[in-house]
Design a protein around this motif. Structure first.
Motif, PDB file in Angstrom:
ATOM      1  N   VAL A   8       0.843  -1.208   0.000  1.00  0.00           N
ATOM      2  CA  VAL A   8       0.000   0.000   0.000  1.00  0.00           C
ATOM      3  C   VAL A   8       0.872   1.250   0.000  1.00  0.00           C
ATOM      4  O   VAL A   8       0.616   2.192  -0.745  1.00  0.00           O
ATOM      5  CB  VAL A   8      -0.969  -0.003   1.200  1.00  0.00           C
ATOM      6  CG1 VAL A   8      -1.652   1.347   1.370  1.00  0.00           C
ATOM      7  CG2 VAL A   8      -1.998  -1.095   1.043  1.00  0.00           C
ATOM      8  N   ARG A  11       2.498   1.679  -3.444  1.00  0.00           N
ATOM      9  CA  ARG A  11       1.523   2.174  -4.432  1.00  0.00           C
ATOM     10  C   ARG A  11       1.262   3.656  -4.234  1.00  0.00           C
ATOM     11  O   ARG A  11       1.198   4.421  -5.203  1.00  0.00           O
ATOM     12  CB  ARG A  11       0.209   1.393  -4.326  1.00  0.00           C
ATOM     13  CG  ARG A  11       0.054   0.314  -5.360  1.00  0.00           C
ATOM     14  CD  ARG A  11      -1.360  -0.241  -5.425  1.00  0.00           C
ATOM     15  NE  ARG A  11      -1.895  -0.713  -4.170  1.00  0.00           N
ATOM     16  CZ  ARG A  11      -1.579  -1.876  -3.601  1.00  0.00           C
ATOM     17  NH1 ARG A  11      -0.714  -2.679  -4.166  1.00  0.00           N
ATOM     18  NH2 ARG A  11      -2.131  -2.234  -2.459  1.00  0.00           N
ATOM     19  N   ALA A  12       1.091   4.074  -2.991  1.00  0.00           N
ATOM     20  CA  ALA A  12       0.831   5.490  -2.712  1.00  0.00           C
ATOM     21  C   ALA A  12       2.004   6.353  -3.171  1.00  0.00           C
ATOM     22  O   ALA A  12       1.800   7.417  -3.755  1.00  0.00           O
ATOM     23  CB  ALA A  12       0.576   5.701  -1.221  1.00  0.00           C
ATOM     24  N   GLY A  13       3.212   5.890  -2.900  1.00  0.00           N
ATOM     25  CA  GLY A  13       4.386   6.677  -3.268  1.00  0.00           C
ATOM     26  C   GLY A  13       4.714   6.653  -4.744  1.00  0.00           C
ATOM     27  O   GLY A  13       4.933   7.692  -5.359  1.00  0.00           O
ATOM     28  N   GLN A  15       2.900   5.069  -7.466  1.00  0.00           N
ATOM     29  CA  GLN A  15       1.805   5.310  -8.407  1.00  0.00           C
ATOM     30  C   GLN A  15       1.093   6.624  -8.092  1.00  0.00           C
ATOM     31  O   GLN A  15       0.871   7.430  -8.986  1.00  0.00           O
ATOM     32  CB  GLN A  15       0.803   4.158  -8.381  1.00  0.00           C
ATOM     33  CG  GLN A  15       1.352   2.884  -8.981  1.00  0.00           C
ATOM     34  CD  GLN A  15       0.345   1.738  -8.932  1.00  0.00           C
ATOM     35  OE1 GLN A  15      -0.713   1.851  -8.317  1.00  0.00           O
ATOM     36  NE2 GLN A  15       0.687   0.637  -9.563  1.00  0.00           N
ATOM     37  N   GLY A  16       0.749   6.813  -6.839  1.00  0.00           N
ATOM     38  CA  GLY A  16      -0.003   8.009  -6.456  1.00  0.00           C
ATOM     39  C   GLY A  16       0.783   9.294  -6.558  1.00  0.00           C
ATOM     40  O   GLY A  16       0.300  10.291  -7.085  1.00  0.00           O
ATOM     41  N   LEU A  17       2.004   9.274  -6.034  1.00  0.00           N
ATOM     42  CA  LEU A  17       2.829  10.481  -6.032  1.00  0.00           C
ATOM     43  C   LEU A  17       3.810  10.546  -7.203  1.00  0.00           C
ATOM     44  O   LEU A  17       4.446  11.567  -7.411  1.00  0.00           O
ATOM     45  CB  LEU A  17       3.612  10.575  -4.714  1.00  0.00           C
ATOM     46  CG  LEU A  17       2.770  10.722  -3.443  1.00  0.00           C
ATOM     47  CD1 LEU A  17       3.650  10.635  -2.201  1.00  0.00           C
ATOM     48  CD2 LEU A  17       1.994  12.028  -3.462  1.00  0.00           C
ATOM     49  N   GLY A  18       3.953   9.442  -7.926  1.00  0.00           N
ATOM     50  CA  GLY A  18       4.856   9.426  -9.077  1.00  0.00           C
ATOM     51  C   GLY A  18       6.327   9.407  -8.712  1.00  0.00           C
ATOM     52  O   GLY A  18       7.171   9.836  -9.502  1.00  0.00           O
ATOM     53  N   LEU A  36       2.198  12.984   1.414  1.00  0.00           N
ATOM     54  CA  LEU A  36       0.834  12.470   1.301  1.00  0.00           C
ATOM     55  C   LEU A  36      -0.198  13.513   1.703  1.00  0.00           C
ATOM     56  O   LEU A  36      -1.340  13.459   1.278  1.00  0.00           O
ATOM     57  CB  LEU A  36       0.662  11.216   2.173  1.00  0.00           C
ATOM     58  CG  LEU A  36       1.370   9.969   1.688  1.00  0.00           C
ATOM     59  CD1 LEU A  36       1.222   8.851   2.700  1.00  0.00           C
ATOM     60  CD2 LEU A  36       0.836   9.530   0.318  1.00  0.00           C
ATOM     61  N   ALA A  40      -4.022  13.096   5.209  1.00  0.00           N
ATOM     62  CA  ALA A  40      -4.110  11.877   4.417  1.00  0.00           C
ATOM     63  C   ALA A  40      -4.578  10.714   5.279  1.00  0.00           C
ATOM     64  O   ALA A  40      -4.204  10.585   6.435  1.00  0.00           O
ATOM     65  CB  ALA A  40      -2.753  11.549   3.800  1.00  0.00           C
TER      66      ALA A  40
END
Length: 66
Positions: A8, A11-13, A15-18, A36, A40
């Protein structure tokens, strides 16, 4: 003590943050939290909300006539 949910967080770092892999692994937890956002994630659940959910969604159903 529970560990981190690495899939998780990754993915957040990434995919979410690129973030690149190097950027992700180079962050401190405080830096990652800052990226985040201050608010968050979900707020901690209080006892009254837990009771409300337990009442609405019990783990078992009473049989008819019992």
């Amino acid at each position: 003590m529970a560990g981190f949910d690495w899939p998780v967080l990754m993915r957040a770092g990434m995919q979410g943050l690129g973030l690149s892999s190097d950027q992700f692994w180079g962050l401190t937890p405080a830096e990652f939290r800052l990226l985040l956002g201050e608010n968050a994630g979900a707020a901690p659940m209080g006892r009254s909300r837990l009771h409300e959910l337990m009442t609405s969604f019990p783990d078992f159903r009473k049989e008819m006539g019992q």
